[in-house]
Structure formats: structure tokens, C-alpha cells
Design a protein around this motif. Structure first.
Motif, PDB file in Angstrom:
ATOM      1  N   THR A  47     -10.189   4.729  -3.362  1.00 58.91           N
ATOM      2  CA  THR A  47     -11.467   5.200  -3.904  1.00 58.91           C
ATOM      3  C   THR A  47     -11.674   6.693  -3.726  1.00 58.91           C
ATOM      4  OG1 THR A  47     -12.517   4.605  -1.817  1.00 58.91           O
ATOM      5  CG2 THR A  47     -12.630   2.998  -3.608  1.00 58.91           C
ATOM      6  N   LEU A  48     -11.276   7.215  -2.585  1.00 61.55           N
ATOM      7  CA  LEU A  48     -11.551   8.632  -2.293  1.00 61.55           C
ATOM      8  C   LEU A  48     -10.306   9.503  -2.318  1.00 61.55           C
ATOM      9  CD1 LEU A  48     -14.012   8.173   0.718  1.00 61.55           C
ATOM     10  CD2 LEU A  48     -14.589   8.598  -1.670  1.00 61.55           C
ATOM     11  N   GLY A  49      -9.155   8.893  -2.342  1.00 57.15           N
ATOM     12  CA  GLY A  49      -7.924   9.681  -2.316  1.00 57.15           C
ATOM     13  C   GLY A  49      -7.558  10.152  -0.928  1.00 57.15           C
ATOM     14  N   LEU A  50      -8.182   9.554   0.085  1.00 55.85           N
ATOM     15  CA  LEU A  50      -7.876   9.921   1.476  1.00 55.85           C
ATOM     16  C   LEU A  50      -6.696   9.077   1.931  1.00 55.85           C
ATOM     17  CD1 LEU A  50      -8.888  11.563   3.946  1.00 55.85           C
ATOM     18  CD2 LEU A  50     -10.216   9.558   4.572  1.00 55.85           C
ATOM     19  N   ASN A  51      -5.529   9.692   1.995  1.00 54.20           N
ATOM     20  CA  ASN A  51      -4.319   8.915   2.250  1.00 54.20           C
ATOM     21  C   ASN A  51      -4.250   8.360   3.659  1.00 54.20           C
ATOM     22  OD1 ASN A  51      -3.638  11.241   0.220  1.00 54.20           O
ATOM     23  ND2 ASN A  51      -2.271   9.533  -0.245  1.00 54.20           N
ATOM     24  N   PHE A  70      -6.894  14.575   8.320  1.00 55.33           N
ATOM     25  CA  PHE A  70      -6.962  13.701   7.150  1.00 55.33           C
ATOM     26  C   PHE A  70      -5.998  14.237   6.100  1.00 55.33           C
ATOM     27  CE2 PHE A  70     -11.074  14.120   9.178  1.00 55.33           C
ATOM     28  CZ  PHE A  70     -11.361  12.804   9.506  1.00 55.33           C
ATOM     29  N   GLU A  71      -5.218  13.355   5.555  1.00 55.72           N
ATOM     30  CA  GLU A  71      -4.315  13.769   4.475  1.00 55.72           C
ATOM     31  C   GLU A  71      -4.910  13.332   3.149  1.00 55.72           C
ATOM     32  OE1 GLU A  71       0.074  14.116   6.510  1.00 55.72           O
ATOM     33  OE2 GLU A  71      -0.594  12.127   5.891  1.00 55.72           O
ATOM     34  N   LEU A  72      -4.890  14.237   2.209  1.00 54.85           N
ATOM     35  CA  LEU A  72      -5.569  14.008   0.928  1.00 54.85           C
ATOM     36  C   LEU A  72      -4.592  14.120  -0.242  1.00 54.85           C
ATOM     37  CD1 LEU A  72      -8.421  16.491   1.751  1.00 54.85           C
ATOM     38  CD2 LEU A  72      -8.655  14.019   1.756  1.00 54.85           C
ATOM     39  N   SER A  91       0.811  -1.207   0.000  1.00 50.52           N
ATOM     40  CA  SER A  91       0.000   0.000   0.000  1.00 50.52           C
ATOM     41  C   SER A  91       0.845   1.258   0.000  1.00 50.52           C
ATOM     42  CB  SER A  91      -0.908   0.007   1.216  1.00 50.52           C
ATOM     43  OG  SER A  91      -0.121   0.159   2.363  1.00 50.52           O
ATOM     44  N   ARG A  92       1.976   1.198   0.672  1.00 50.21           N
ATOM     45  CA  ARG A  92       2.749   2.438   0.800  1.00 50.21           C
ATOM     46  C   ARG A  92       3.331   2.875  -0.529  1.00 50.21           C
ATOM     47  NH1 ARG A  92       5.175   2.174   6.873  1.00 50.21           N
ATOM     48  NH2 ARG A  92       3.207   1.606   7.793  1.00 50.21           N
ATOM     49  N   ASP A  93       3.515   1.886  -1.362  1.00 48.02           N
ATOM     50  CA  ASP A  93       3.972   2.264  -2.693  1.00 48.02           C
ATOM     51  C   ASP A  93       2.791   2.682  -3.561  1.00 48.02           C
ATOM     52  OD1 ASP A  93       6.470   1.599  -1.881  1.00 48.02           O
ATOM     53  OD2 ASP A  93       6.304  -0.480  -2.587  1.00 48.02           O
ATOM     54  N   ALA A  94       1.588   2.302  -3.069  1.00 53.36           N
ATOM     55  CA  ALA A  94       0.411   2.529  -3.907  1.00 53.36           C
ATOM     56  C   ALA A  94      -0.412   3.714  -3.446  1.00 53.36           C
ATOM     57  CB  ALA A  94      -0.460   1.277  -3.894  1.00 53.36           C
ATOM     58  N   ASP A  95       0.080   4.495  -2.478  1.00 57.54           N
ATOM     59  CA  ASP A  95      -0.667   5.657  -2.008  1.00 57.54           C
ATOM     60  C   ASP A  95      -1.006   6.574  -3.166  1.00 57.54           C
ATOM     61  OD1 ASP A  95      -0.658   4.847   0.548  1.00 57.54           O
ATOM     62  OD2 ASP A  95       0.864   6.276   1.252  1.00 57.54           O
ATOM     63  N   SER A  96      -2.194   7.155  -3.092  1.00 59.39           N
ATOM     64  CA  SER A  96      -2.544   8.172  -4.076  1.00 59.39           C
ATOM     65  C   SER A  96      -1.745   9.434  -3.760  1.00 59.39           C
ATOM     66  CB  SER A  96      -4.042   8.443  -4.017  1.00 59.39           C
ATOM     67  OG  SER A  96      -4.377   8.959  -2.754  1.00 59.39           O
ATOM     68  N   GLU A 130      -7.033  -2.357   5.829  1.00 63.04           N
ATOM     69  CA  GLU A 130      -7.667  -2.585   4.531  1.00 63.04           C
ATOM     70  C   GLU A 130      -8.615  -1.458   4.175  1.00 63.04           C
ATOM     71  OE1 GLU A 130      -9.499  -6.259   3.017  1.00 63.04           O
ATOM     72  OE2 GLU A 130      -8.051  -7.259   4.330  1.00 63.04           O
ATOM     73  N   GLN A 131      -9.383  -1.056   5.187  1.00 58.96           N
ATOM     74  CA  GLN A 131     -10.325   0.040   4.965  1.00 58.96           C
ATOM     75  C   GLN A 131      -9.566   1.307   4.571  1.00 58.96           C
ATOM     76  OE1 GLN A 131     -13.691  -0.144   4.995  1.00 58.96           O
ATOM     77  NE2 GLN A 131     -13.626   1.953   4.238  1.00 58.96           N
ATOM     78  N   ALA A 132      -8.434   1.521   5.243  1.00 62.61           N
ATOM     79  CA  ALA A 132      -7.632   2.710   4.933  1.00 62.61           C
ATOM     80  C   ALA A 132      -7.170   2.685   3.483  1.00 62.61           C
ATOM     81  CB  ALA A 132      -6.438   2.777   5.870  1.00 62.61           C
TER      82      ALA A 132
END
Lengths: 270, 433
Positions: free
Chosen positions: A229-233, A268-270, A54-59, A221-223
Motif C-alpha cells: 500500500t505504501l511502498g515501504l519495503n 525504512f527502505e522505500l 512476498s519477496r518476489d512481490a516487493d515493490s 503480514e503487516q509488513a
């Protein structure tokens, strides 16, 4: 493999820190949660997130948004010959609610993000106005409304949280605060005996120091799904020491509605 | 010849047109009247109210001046109205549409509100539509009518019969009663205002109004004892001291004015001799008992005790009466409130150091004002708000959002200048790179 290596590195770092024995099981638990969460999604479909680290896949992450709440007792008696604020409104805690939006303009390697932020909030304190003859309180309310705003430079040291299992992000903010204030006499703006209207602007320096707790480990997983989906990092809870001195940089014709207090909130980081 | 031929053609054409029109009218409606939809009411009426409703404000509008009354203006169209009169009946029963049934139903069920030549725009004073109004057009009906629905029946009659005509109907309702009076009224003094708190259990309460009037003087003394031959003993509390030999001296306690020689003492307003209620006890006040005839003093052998006065705790006003609809002229504040909710409000525009009697009345959604609560008296006083206290403590801030005053202090100025210099240097360096 890379994830396992990273987890082992993190555990080794913890050992090196020579933590008390009692903390080791707790930290090991956190590490386990973190390492479990690392082997996770790179995409999302109708069944949820899937694949990769996931950390490589962050938006892309550009902004932070905060909802904040805290005690707010203005230093309004500062520089006066008496204590009118305390005399009228008492010593009770007063509270503040606000929001803040930061632009994480720069990412500093091995440290975190840096950029400007803007915040705005609201607080109001009120009490029954004292009778002029000194015989107790009247049935009329008097109140002080404050809308504090600020522009600050924000440094968030999120390297630890991003690269290790320690889900903490210390941060610092420094800038200038400005507040609109108004004194109400019943339901009207107050006026002094000489007719001066009871509202104005105060400004001055401001800083805050705090720490954020990354919440992603609670529902990894939810994170990831939310990010995909929402771009909420990331989501955090935070606490900070907040100081504003809105005295016009030492001018004596400003009502200092700044404060020295604590704040809590969600970020929240976006 | 030619012209007579033209004229006869025109006449024939006109006759033909009129015959066609007549046939259409008969075909569409028979004999009768039709009510249009474009009803009109008085100017300034609350736009949120139904046109087919009557409130207390509608009823009393204009008082005794017919030009200012609230009229229901009804557009009407007729078919075959020649030789017929228009009659309008109001009632709470469908039988009012029929001559025979109407007679059986009786006056309380159906009442006539108009009879006359058919007109295109009928103006009916809403006051006349209410049950029991009869021909009366005085506002008195507004105090007796309550709340119900009614129907207006429009009919064309020849002689006294409307049996062969179509009757048009217009459904209406009237509600002239406000919510019940709020209870638990408490009042607190402010500067040129009084703040009231109350509660209300009436679900119809939509909002509230506060009414105030200068209070009658408190603590007016009781009257003196009646003359005796042996002299009475002194009255107690606020009652009058009993008469002395040959004539009692009036009681003058609790701020009452003294009367002399057995005359009845001060009345509730401290004015003339015991005239208000004959015993100094106003009908709506708690006062008078403390100093009334019962406690006003044990008289001598033939003496009677003094009459009562108004105690210090009494609160009364010349016009405002608890339980009665308050006059709009004494309204001093409005507020909102929910059904069954307690609320607060202020009476504003009062004078400091003048004692006022205030009460609260609830309004329903139709703006009907209910009866006034119990009265509470208080005196507006000067208060010190936070801004006054701040200024008295040496604060100089204020004056508005556009008010920027003194320059920053030297140390902060230096810091600011240093910051600007540093920023400028970094920018220059950035450009040179």
C-alpha cells in the motif's frame, strides 16, 4: 513448494554453521516465523494482503530513510593547550538527533545495495559560564550548537536478510562530514576578546559501521501490506559506530566538532 | 415671469425632496442617535486588544497632556437632533438609559461622561469613562479603577428629558489590574546582565518583565547613640556604638559611616544624618533591625541606643518598590511565560561591578503590569564563555560561516589528490569501454 525449499535450505545452512546447541531452538523459532511468513501476499484488498511469495512481490526499492539518535560529545578539545570544552561543559553525555536519506543506486549481486547518502542532525550542549575571577559559575549560560551534515557512500549487505532467515544487514558508510557550529553567550552569538564571532564551519572525513535488524518478521503480514500500500519495503532498527573527524583534514583553524560515538535508530527502505 | 416660474419650480422640488428625506429618517429611527461600528483608538495601541476595552496603558497614556491621551472616537448619526443635546452616560446597569431610573440608581451606578451639541465624531477620553473619574482627567484614576464591564448610553435630550428618544448603547470593559507579583525570585550574575528565576501562581500571567535599578548601598551603619551624661555601652551587631560621656559616637559597623557626637549616624544610603526613616531603617528593608535602636547598644543610664543601619543582606532601590507597579523606564528585560508557570529571564544592558536591585512583574493578556515582586540584589561580573575559553586555549576557529582558513594538512591533501586521480582514471576507463 519453492518457499518450503527455501526454508529447508536456510535450516540446512544453519546446521552447517555448527551453532551451539542452545542457539538452535531460537534459530529454529526464527526460521519457523520466517517460513510461516513466506507463504504470503502478492496483493492487497480491503481485507488485507493476499497471495504469493512476498519477496518476489516487493515493490521497487530505491531509497533508505533513517531516524537516528545517539550520544554526541564533540572532540572539541583536540589540538588545544587546555580542555576548555570539558572544563566548561563537563564529562556528561550529550545527545544528537538526526535523519539520513540514502539513494540505493546500485544493487550488487550476492551482496546488497550501494549508493550515496546524506544526513543531517542537531546537538547542543550548554552550561553556566564560569566567572572570570575563577570563583565558580555565573548565572549566564554558554552553549555550543552543532548541525552536523555528511555525504557518504553507503553499502548495505542485505543479501543475507533477503535470501535467508537471518534478519541482519551489516553496513558501512564512508564520506565527508561538515558541521555548522555556533557558540552562544546567553542568548547571543559569542565573541572572543578580539571580536572574532563564535561561529564557523568544520569539515573532515567520516565513516560508520553498523548493523540493522530487519523487523518484518515481527508482523510479516503487516509488513507486506505496508509494502503493497505504501511502498515501504522493510523496517529496521539499527546500531552503528559513528566516527567523524571534522578538523578540516588536519587544518588547525577548525574547531573539531566531530565525534567518535554510537548511534541507534530506525531505518525504512522505500 | 419665466424666471420666477423656474425659481418656484426649483423651490417646490427642494421642498419635496426634504419632505421625503424627513419622512425616511422618522421611519427608520425615530428620534435618536446611532453608534457606528468604525471606532478609533490611539495610535500605537496593541492591535490585538479590543477597541471596546480599556487597559492600564490606555488609561495612563499621555499623562497630563490631553493631546496624547487615549480617546475613544465614536462615529454617530442622528435623526431629528435639532434643538436637542447629546448626552453620554456610562454605567454598569441598564437603568442608566432611563432618566428616572438613573436618578434612583445613583452616582455609583451611572455617571455622565459627555453633554453637548450632537457631533458626528465624538471623542471621549477613556480615562473619563472609568467609574469614579468624574470630571477628573488626571492619571490618578488609573491607580484606583479595577476591572469590570460598563455600557455607554448615547441619547438625545431636550431640556433634561430623553424619554422620547432612542438610546444607543456601546458595551465596553475595563481591566487595569495586572497579575499578582511573582514569588520566589532568585538572581544570578552574568556579564552585563543578571539572570532571574521566579515562579507565579496567577493564571492571568501571560508574560513577564524584569525591572532593575542601581541598588542602594548595602551595609550602611546604624546611627550613634544619643548623648548621655554617663555614656552608653557599645552597640552590638550593626548598631551604633553608644554615646560616650557627653555625646555618643555614632555607630560605624557594616560599612556604615560614622557620625559624631551623638548625632544620628549614617542612614541607609550612607548620606546625611539619619534622615531616611529617622532610625536608619528604611521602611521597605529588612535592615535596621540588626542595628536598630533595640540592638544598637545598651545605653548608659540615660542614653538611647543607636539607630539601625542597612545590613549587608538588605536590598533596596530608590524607585522600585515591591508590591507597587514598576515604572516602565526601569524595565530591563522581557520574557514569555505561561499561566501559572515558573519562568526565567534576564535583565540586560547593565554595568559590570555595579550592584543592582531587580524584581519581576507579570503582565496579563491586556498588557497590564502587575505589582513588582520582592527585590533581589546582585552585581554583574565578567564571565568566560566557551568561545573565549577556546580561543585562550589556542583555538583559532571562528569568524563566521563564510570563514575558510588554512589549507588542509599535507597527508590529507595527498589522500584527496590520490582519490581524485583514482576517480578520474575510473571515469576514463569507463569511457574507453
Amino acid at each position: 513448494m519453492a518457499q518450503r525449499r527455501r526454508s529447508r535450505r536456510a535450516l540446512a545452512a544453519l546446521r552447517a554453521a555448527d551453532l551451539p546447541r542452545l542457539c538452535i531452538p531460537l534459530l529454529a523459532g526464527i526460521a519457523l516465523v520466517a517460513s510461516t511468513g513466506l507463504a504470503q501476499a502478492q496483493g492487497v484488498d480491503e481485507f488485507g494482503a493476499y497471495g504469493g511469495d512476498s519477496r518476489d512481490a516487493d515493490s521497487p526499492q530505491d531509497m533508505a530513510f533513517e531516524v537516528r539518535f545517539g550520544r554526541y560529545v564533540p572532540d572539541a578539545d583536540r589540538g588545544l593547550s587546555g580542555t576548555p570544552f570539558r572544563d566548561i561543559f563537563g564529562d556528561k553525555n550529550r545527545y544528537f538527533g538526526g535523519i539520513e536519506l540514502d539513494w540505493q543506486a546500485l544493487r550488487i549481486p550476492f551482496l546488497g545495495t550501494f549508493g550515496p547518502g546524506f544526513g543531517i542532525g542537531y546537538t547542543k550542549t550548554g552550561a553556566a559560564a564560569p566567572r572570570a575571577d575563577g570563583e565558580g559559575r555565573s548565572g549566564q549560560t554558554t552553549s555550543l550548537e552543532i548541525v552536523p551534515m555528511y555525504v557518504v557512500a553507503v553499502l548495505r549487505a542485505d543479501y543475507l536478510a533477503r535470501e535467508t532467515v537471518i534478519p541482519l544487514v551489516p553496513y558501512a558508510k564512508l564520506g565527508v562530514g561538515l558541521a555548522f557550529w555556533r557558540v552562544n553567550d546567553a542568548d547571543e552569538t559569542a565573541r572572543a576578546d578580539d571580536g572574532v564571532v563564535g561561529r564557523g564551519i568544520s569539515y573532515g572525513p567520516q565513516f560508520a559501521l553498523g548493523g540493522m535488524l530487519l523487523l518484518d518478521f515481527l508482523e510479516p503480514e503487516q509488513a507486506r501490506t505496508t509494502d503493497a500500500t505504501l511502498g515501504l519495503n522493510h523496517s529496521y532498527v539499527f546500531g552503528e559506530w559513528y566516527v567523524s573527524r571534522l578538523d578540516g583534514f588536519g587544518a588547525d583553524d577548525k574547531l573539531d566538532v566531530g565525534t567518535n560515538t554510537w548511534m541507534l535508530g530506525l531505518a525504512f527502505e522505500l | 415671469m419665466a424666471s420666477s416660474r423656474v425659481w418656484s419650480s426649483v423651490l417646490m422640488l427642494a421642498l419635496g425632496v426634504s419632505m421625503v428625506a424627513s419622512a425616511q429618517a422618522q421611519t427608520l429611527g425615530g428620534i435618536g442617535v446611532t453608534v457606528g461600528t468604525n471606532l478609533q483608538r490611539r495610535e500605537g495601541r496593541d492591535q490585538g486588544l479590543k477597541l471596546e476595552s480599556i487597559t492600564y496603558a490606555d488609561c495612563i497614556a499621555g499623562g497630563a497632556d490631553p493631546a496624547q491621551w487615549d480617546y475613544l472616537e465614536v462615529p454617530l448619526t442622528y435623526s431629528q437632533s435639532q434643538g436637542r443635546k447629546l448626552q453620554v452616560w456610562a454605567g454598569t446597569d441598564a437603568r442608566c438609559a432611563d432618566d428616572a431610573d438613573r436618578a434612583i440608581a445613583g452616582e455609583g451606578i451611572c455617571w455622565q461622561v459627555f453633554t453637548g451639541d450632537p457631533v458626528r465624531e465624538l471623542r471621549l477620553p477613556v480615562r473619563r469613562l472609568l467609574p469614579g473619574a468624574g470630571d477628573a482627567t488626571t492619571p490618578a484614576i488609573c491607580e484606583t479603577a479595577q476591572q469590570d464591564q460598563l455600557t455607554l448610553f448615547f441619547m438625545l435630550v431636550r431640556g433634561t428629558s430623553s424619554d422620547d428618544t432612542t438610546v444607543a448603547q456601546l458595551e465596553m470593559d475595563y481591566d487595569l489590574i495586572g497579575p499578582s507579583a511573582p514569588t520566589g525570585v532568585a538572581v544570578n550574575a552574568g556579564e552585563e546582565r543578571l539572570t532571574l528565576k521566579w515562579s507565579s501562581s496567577d493564571d492571568e500571567s501571560d508574560r513577564y518583565e524584569v525591572f532593575c535599578e542601581e541598588a542602594l548601598a548595602p551595609g550602611t551603619g546604624g546611627s550613634g547613640g544619643s548623648p548621655t551624661s554617663t555614656g552608653g555601652t557599645a552597640g552590638t551587631d550593626s548598631g551604633g556604638t553608644a554615646g560616650t560621656d557627653g555625646g555618643g559616637t555614632a555607630g560605624a559597623s557594616d560599612g556604615g559611616t560614622a557620625a559624631t557626637a551623638g548625632a544620628s549616624g549614617g542612614n541607609e544610603a550612607g548620606g546625611g544624618a539619619g534622615t531616611d526613616s529617622g532610625a536608619g531603617a528604611d521602611s521597605q528593608a529588612a535592615a535596621g533591625t540588626s542595628g536598630g535602636g533595640t540592638s544598637g547598644g545598651t545605653a548608659g543610664s540615660t542614653a538611647s541606643g543607636g539607630s539601625g543601619g542597612r545590613s549587608n543582606n538588605a536590598c533596596g532601590a530608590a524607585t522600585l518598590r515591591p508590591g507597587q507597579r514598576p515604572p516602565a523606564a526601569l524595565r530591563r528585560g522581557r520574557t514569555s511565560g505561561g499561566p501559572g508557570q515558573g519562568s526565567t529571564g534576564s535583565a540586560t544592558g547593565l554595568k559590570n561591578f555595579v550592584r543592582y536591585a531587580c524584581g519581576v512583574a507579570a503582565l496579563d493578556e491586556s498588557s497590564n503590569v502587575g505589582p513588582l515582586s520582592e527585590l533581589r540584589c546582585e552585581t554583574p561580573i565578567e564571565v568566560t564563555d566557551y568561545f573565549e575559553a577556546y580561543r585562550r586555549a589556542g583555538g583559532t576557529a571562528g569568524g563566521g560561516y563564510c570563514s575558510f582558513g588554512q589549507q588542509p594538512s599535507g597527508s590529507w591533501s595527498l589522500l584527496g589528490v590520490a582519490g581524485l586521480a583514482l576517480a578520474a582514471r575510473r571515469i576514463r576507463r569507463g569511457r574507453s569501454l
